[in-house]
Scaffold this motif. Structure first.
Motif, PDB file in Angstrom:
ATOM      1  N   ALA A 142       0.904  -1.152  -0.015  1.00 48.32           N
ATOM      2  CA  ALA A 142      -0.157  -0.119  -0.052  1.00 48.32           C
ATOM      3  C   ALA A 142       0.802   1.173   0.082  1.00 48.32           C
ATOM      4  CB  ALA A 142      -0.713   0.029   1.176  1.00 48.32           C
ATOM      5  N   LEU A 143       2.036   1.206   0.777  1.00 47.72           N
ATOM      6  CA  LEU A 143       2.788   2.374   0.855  1.00 47.72           C
ATOM      7  C   LEU A 143       3.521   2.590  -0.377  1.00 47.72           C
ATOM      8  CD1 LEU A 143       4.101   4.751   2.317  1.00 47.72           C
ATOM      9  CD2 LEU A 143       5.808   3.145   3.268  1.00 47.72           C
ATOM     10  N   LEU A 144       4.093   1.514  -0.893  1.00 51.06           N
ATOM     11  CA  LEU A 144       4.811   1.757  -2.186  1.00 51.06           C
ATOM     12  C   LEU A 144       3.895   2.256  -3.432  1.00 51.06           C
ATOM     13  CD1 LEU A 144       7.228  -1.427  -1.984  1.00 51.06           C
ATOM     14  CD2 LEU A 144       7.885   0.919  -2.087  1.00 51.06           C
ATOM     15  N   GLN A 145       2.606   1.610  -3.541  1.00 46.32           N
ATOM     16  CA  GLN A 145       1.786   2.137  -4.451  1.00 46.32           C
ATOM     17  C   GLN A 145       1.584   3.719  -4.266  1.00 46.32           C
ATOM     18  OE1 GLN A 145      -2.549   0.972  -4.473  1.00 46.32           O
ATOM     19  NE2 GLN A 145      -2.030   0.089  -6.332  1.00 46.32           N
ATOM     20  N   ALA A 146       1.220   4.185  -3.081  1.00 46.84           N
ATOM     21  CA  ALA A 146       1.012   5.486  -2.958  1.00 46.84           C
ATOM     22  C   ALA A 146       2.087   6.408  -3.277  1.00 46.84           C
ATOM     23  CB  ALA A 146       0.488   5.862  -1.415  1.00 46.84           C
ATOM     24  N   LEU A 147       3.171   6.218  -2.934  1.00 46.91           N
ATOM     25  CA  LEU A 147       4.448   6.709  -3.200  1.00 46.91           C
ATOM     26  C   LEU A 147       4.690   6.629  -4.737  1.00 46.91           C
ATOM     27  CD1 LEU A 147       6.960   5.668  -0.419  1.00 46.91           C
ATOM     28  CD2 LEU A 147       5.113   7.400  -0.328  1.00 46.91           C
ATOM     29  N   GLU A 148       4.435   5.623  -5.319  1.00 45.98           N
ATOM     30  CA  GLU A 148       4.484   5.742  -6.773  1.00 45.98           C
ATOM     31  C   GLU A 148       3.481   6.586  -7.701  1.00 45.98           C
ATOM     32  OE1 GLU A 148       4.022   1.871  -7.412  1.00 45.98           O
ATOM     33  OE2 GLU A 148       6.322   1.474  -7.295  1.00 45.98           O
ATOM     34  N   ARG A 149       2.416   7.053  -6.757  1.00 51.39           N
ATOM     35  CA  ARG A 149       1.479   7.810  -7.350  1.00 51.39           C
ATOM     36  C   ARG A 149       1.541   9.354  -6.835  1.00 51.39           C
ATOM     37  NH1 ARG A 149      -3.504   3.532  -7.446  1.00 51.39           N
ATOM     38  NH2 ARG A 149      -2.673   2.182  -8.788  1.00 51.39           N
ATOM     39  N   ALA A 150       2.628   9.557  -6.168  1.00 51.44           N
ATOM     40  CA  ALA A 150       2.487  10.900  -5.252  1.00 51.44           C
ATOM     41  C   ALA A 150       2.416  11.934  -6.494  1.00 51.44           C
ATOM     42  CB  ALA A 150       3.647  11.015  -4.459  1.00 51.44           C
ATOM     43  N   HIS A 151       3.335  11.851  -7.509  1.00 54.09           N
ATOM     44  CA  HIS A 151       3.446  12.921  -8.572  1.00 54.09           C
ATOM     45  C   HIS A 151       1.793  13.470  -8.992  1.00 54.09           C
ATOM     46  CE1 HIS A 151       7.112  11.139  -9.922  1.00 54.09           C
ATOM     47  NE2 HIS A 151       7.524  12.340  -9.734  1.00 54.09           N
ATOM     48  N   ASN A 152       0.855  12.691  -8.830  1.00 52.87           N
ATOM     49  CA  ASN A 152      -0.252  12.893  -9.247  1.00 52.87           C
ATOM     50  C   ASN A 152      -1.000  13.933  -8.351  1.00 52.87           C
ATOM     51  OD1 ASN A 152      -0.179  10.939 -11.344  1.00 52.87           O
ATOM     52  ND2 ASN A 152      -1.411   9.581 -10.317  1.00 52.87           N
ATOM     53  N   HIS A 153      -0.559  14.061  -7.184  1.00 50.91           N
ATOM     54  CA  HIS A 153      -1.226  15.104  -6.128  1.00 50.91           C
ATOM     55  C   HIS A 153      -0.308  16.201  -6.195  1.00 50.91           C
ATOM     56  CE1 HIS A 153      -3.850  12.032  -4.121  1.00 50.91           C
ATOM     57  NE2 HIS A 153      -2.906  11.205  -4.377  1.00 50.91           N
ATOM     58  N   ALA A 154       0.713  16.259  -7.097  1.00 50.32           N
ATOM     59  CA  ALA A 154       1.635  17.415  -7.160  1.00 50.32           C
ATOM     60  C   ALA A 154       2.415  17.480  -5.783  1.00 50.32           C
ATOM     61  CB  ALA A 154       0.868  18.662  -7.412  1.00 50.32           C
ATOM     62  N   LEU A 155       3.039  16.470  -5.555  1.00 54.76           N
ATOM     63  CA  LEU A 155       3.769  16.350  -4.196  1.00 54.76           C
ATOM     64  C   LEU A 155       5.321  16.168  -4.494  1.00 54.76           C
ATOM     65  CD1 LEU A 155       1.542  13.828  -2.118  1.00 54.76           C
ATOM     66  CD2 LEU A 155       1.644  16.383  -1.841  1.00 54.76           C
ATOM     67  N   PRO A 156       5.982  16.550  -3.609  1.00 52.31           N
ATOM     68  CA  PRO A 156       7.661  16.431  -3.881  1.00 52.31           C
ATOM     69  C   PRO A 156       8.103  15.105  -3.604  1.00 52.31           C
ATOM     70  CG  PRO A 156       6.944  17.478  -1.608  1.00 52.31           C
ATOM     71  CD  PRO A 156       5.853  17.111  -2.204  1.00 52.31           C
ATOM     72  N   THR A 157       8.131  14.303  -4.574  1.00 53.58           N
ATOM     73  CA  THR A 157       8.240  12.853  -4.594  1.00 53.58           C
ATOM     74  C   THR A 157       9.855  12.579  -4.026  1.00 53.58           C
ATOM     75  OG1 THR A 157       8.872  12.878  -6.990  1.00 53.58           O
ATOM     76  CG2 THR A 157       6.513  12.373  -6.258  1.00 53.58           C
ATOM     77  N   ALA A 158      10.508  13.257  -4.228  1.00 55.78           N
ATOM     78  CA  ALA A 158      11.903  13.099  -3.833  1.00 55.78           C
ATOM     79  C   ALA A 158      12.226  12.924  -2.273  1.00 55.78           C
ATOM     80  CB  ALA A 158      12.949  14.120  -4.269  1.00 55.78           C
ATOM     81  N   ARG A 159      11.133  13.566  -1.582  1.00 60.91           N
ATOM     82  CA  ARG A 159      10.979  13.398  -0.085  1.00 60.91           C
ATOM     83  C   ARG A 159      10.695  11.799   0.212  1.00 60.91           C
ATOM     84  NH1 ARG A 159       7.253  18.227   2.422  1.00 60.91           N
ATOM     85  NH2 ARG A 159       8.907  19.952   2.011  1.00 60.91           N
ATOM     86  N   TYR A 160      10.183  11.252  -0.432  1.00 57.09           N
ATOM     87  CA  TYR A 160       9.862   9.699  -0.197  1.00 57.09           C
ATOM     88  C   TYR A 160      10.043   8.962  -1.503  1.00 57.09           C
ATOM     89  CZ  TYR A 160       5.763  13.357  -0.541  1.00 57.09           C
ATOM     90  OH  TYR A 160       4.991  14.274  -0.870  1.00 57.09           O
ATOM     91  N   ASP A 161      10.928   8.719  -1.874  1.00 56.83           N
ATOM     92  CA  ASP A 161      11.336   8.206  -3.304  1.00 56.83           C
ATOM     93  C   ASP A 161      10.965   6.725  -3.088  1.00 56.83           C
ATOM     94  OD1 ASP A 161      12.608   7.049  -5.376  1.00 56.83           O
ATOM     95  OD2 ASP A 161      14.359   8.240  -5.585  1.00 56.83           O
ATOM     96  N   ALA A 162      10.028   6.354  -4.079  1.00 55.80           N
ATOM     97  CA  ALA A 162       9.248   5.069  -4.070  1.00 55.80           C
ATOM     98  C   ALA A 162      10.295   3.939  -4.410  1.00 55.80           C
ATOM     99  CB  ALA A 162       8.136   4.990  -4.843  1.00 55.80           C
ATOM    100  N   ASN A 163      11.142   4.491  -5.481  1.00 54.16           N
ATOM    101  CA  ASN A 163      12.244   3.293  -6.076  1.00 54.16           C
ATOM    102  C   ASN A 163      13.090   2.993  -5.088  1.00 54.16           C
ATOM    103  OD1 ASN A 163      10.821   3.328  -8.606  1.00 54.16           O
ATOM    104  ND2 ASN A 163      11.902   4.870  -9.490  1.00 54.16           N
ATOM    105  N   ALA A 164      13.720   4.087  -4.279  1.00 53.19           N
ATOM    106  CA  ALA A 164      14.719   3.882  -3.458  1.00 53.19           C
ATOM    107  C   ALA A 164      14.165   2.850  -2.051  1.00 53.19           C
ATOM    108  CB  ALA A 164      15.302   5.409  -2.966  1.00 53.19           C
TER     109      ALA A 164
END
Length: 550
Positions: free
Chosen positions: A93-115
């Motif tokens: 659930a967490l990884l899926q949410a982080l992978e879609r964080a762009h869609n909320h216009a969020l700063p994805t580097a703060r919680y890098d899903a791939n890392a």
């Protein structure tokens, strides 16, 4: 070789006669030796794994008091890295949410899903699993905070934004998460208001439009009117079509369909719907997709600042839209034009929420010190008199008996009050939601201001074009005949407080972009110049205004 044979018998392996030394050596190196090594090498016990993993969690969490307290209460048991179904569900659930964080216009580097995914994959021993567990908790808390109540603390960027953000306590957040379905819990973190979903959908559509070339060539004209034709009308037509205000058309003439589309565009952009493409209208039409993407990213952030229960009934003031609305169960039940604070330091209307508690009919105006210093004290000291009541220490003073030469603007010791009446600066009714900024809604004798398109003239309070109807609407839930009740008090000409039986939430906002239920993007001018600073702050935090993931 004898040792080898003896070892084979010890292990229950029989060597048959005729077995060559070479074959025996092969068996020893490939099979027997590893078994013997395993028998004499100490294997970590479950207790040792348990201690190592939890020691790593304690070590990694030590820099954050909240996270440490959470894990300490669980005896440093991991929540993400286990092999059990619950941990697997949380990770997914967490990884899926982080992978879609762009869609909320969020700063994805703060919680890098791939890392984070790589951290989980590489956690092959207890210490690494402990570190990975804390990393996941940190990513979860940061994401949850950002998507729930905003990336920014806006008052750090713009001092007039004084919202109390709905920040959730990290310990409560983690505890509630563990007691919930992981996907459902994370899905419920963003604002649940339909407006947020509509903005997200519009932003995704606009990103696709940006990839295909945007709105097309700009209109290179200062003014276009019905009957005009030529390439500028074609450019106008194409942009109105791309923005969704015009259906399929091949006209090169400013005909009735173009005029209707221009009127619709003007209405959605807070421009007087004349149907004429004047300078103001064309300036708005020529804005780029990238401009609008920035507005929409900021609109999502503003929605997160207001991610609260707004109230089944609430009062909604949009500063940039110059209107005040009453919302009942999601529907606008009352609307009136507003005048808001002037674009000057100390006079801009702030953004915040509060509870309307009462109204005052036939109000006095107790002149705020800032306004008195600017507008009234210099006049009094210059000997031009005043229609205000002058008092000191709660006692009324006769201005004719005061030696004004003893005072200046800085040491003026008197308070000023304007008595109730039709010419009172607050008009004949004010609506109170006590707050530190002394902001409220009220009537005004300056009726002509409501006819202007841009209505920034007050000292911060919100003036209403239809204050009596607004009062009737609020009183209708507690009075059988609200109009007669209100008028009876008004006719006494005495200052009277009327409490609202049920307090009503008031939300004073600064929305320059929103999407109406019909899917139409509405835009308003940034009258106080707040957007540029906020968009820069979002970008500095790592938000990619034009980013999206599939």
């Amino acid at each position: 070789m004898k040792l080898f044979v003896r070892s084979c018998y010890i292990l229950g392996v029989k060597i048959y006669p005729g077995t060559t030394t070479r074959v025996g050596a092969l068996l020893w190196g490939v099979w027997i030796a590893p078994i013997l090594f395993a028998m004499i090498t100490p294997i970590p016990t479950w207790a040792q794994v348990f201690v190592a993993e939890r020691h790593a969690i304690a070590e990694a969490a030590s820099g954050d008091e909240m996270i440490t307290a959470f894990y300490r209460a669980r005896d440093f048991e991991p929540i993400w890295t286990g092999a059990d179904a619950a941990a697997i569900a949380r990770r997914g659930a967490l990884l899926q949410a982080l992978e879609r964080a762009h869609n909320h216009a969020l700063p994805t580097a703060r919680y890098d899903a791939n890392a984070l995914r790589e951290t989980f994959r590489a956690a092959s021993h207890p210490h690494a699993r402990g570190l990975a567990d804390v990393s996941a908790t940190q990513a979860f808390l940061q994401y949850a905070r950002d998507v729930h109540s905003g990336v920014l603390d806006p008052d750090d960027v713009v001092g007039d934004i004084v919202h109390t953000l709905p920040r959730r306590d990290p310990l409560d957040l983690l505890t509630d998460f563990l007691e919930s379905n992981p996907r459902d819990f994370i899905a419920a973190l963003p604002p649940r208001h339909p407006e947020y979903t509509r903005i997200m959908r519009t932003r995704l559509e606009m990103l696709s439009l940006a990839e295909s070339g945007g709105y097309g060539p700009t209109v290179r004209a200062d003014r276009l009117v019905p009957g005009d034709s030529g390439p500028n009308v074609v450019a106008l037509r194409n942009r109105l079509l791309a923005m969704g205000f015009l259906g399929r058309s091949v006209t090169a003439t400013y005909d009735a369909s173009i005029q209707q589309a221009v009127m619709a565009f003007q209405g959605a952009n807070g421009i007087d719907p004349s149907g004429l493409a004047d300078t103001t209208t064309l300036r708005a039409i020529n804005r780029t997709v990238e401009d609008h993407l920035g507005e929409l990213a900021l609109a999502l952030e503003r929605q997160r600042w207001l991610n609260v229960d707004r109230g089944d009934r609430h009062i909604f003031v949009n500063i940039t839209d110059f209107h005040t609305r009453v919302i009942d169960d999601g529907q606008v039940t009352f609307i009136t034009r507003s005048v808001v604070g002037a674009d000057e330091r100390g006079r801009r209307t702030p953004e915040f929420s509060d509870m309307m508690e009462h109204m005052v009919i036939n109000p006095s105006w107790y002149v705020p010190r800032s306004i008195a210093r600017r507008s009234y004290i210099p006049r009094i000291l210059a000997g031009r008199g005043t229609y205000m009541e002058v008092s000191r220490g709660g006692r009324v003073v006769n201005p004719a008996n005061v030696d004004w030469s003893r005072y200046s603007v800085n040491n003026f010791p008197f308070s000023l009050r304007q008595r109730p009446g039709p010419r009172n600066a607050l008009g004949q009714v004010k609506f109170m939601f006590p707050n530190p900024w002394n902001i409220y809604l009220h009537d005004t004798p300056e009726r002509d201001l409501f006819n202007r398109e841009v209505r920034t003239y007050s000292s911060g309070c919100v003036r209403l074009q239809d204050p009596f109807d607004f009062a009737y609407h609020l009183l209708a839930v507690q009075e059988d005949d609200p109009e007669s009740y209100f008028d009876m008090i008004l006719n006494t000409r005495r200052e009277t407080r009327v409490d609202l039986d049920e307090h009503v939430p008031v939300h004073i906002t600064y929305w320059t972009a929103w999407v109406s239920p019909d899917g139409r993007l509405n835009l308003r001018n940034d009258i106080y110049g707040r957007n540029a600073a906020l968009i820069r702050a979002l970008q500095a935090a790592g938000v990619d205004i034009g980013a999206v993931s599939s």
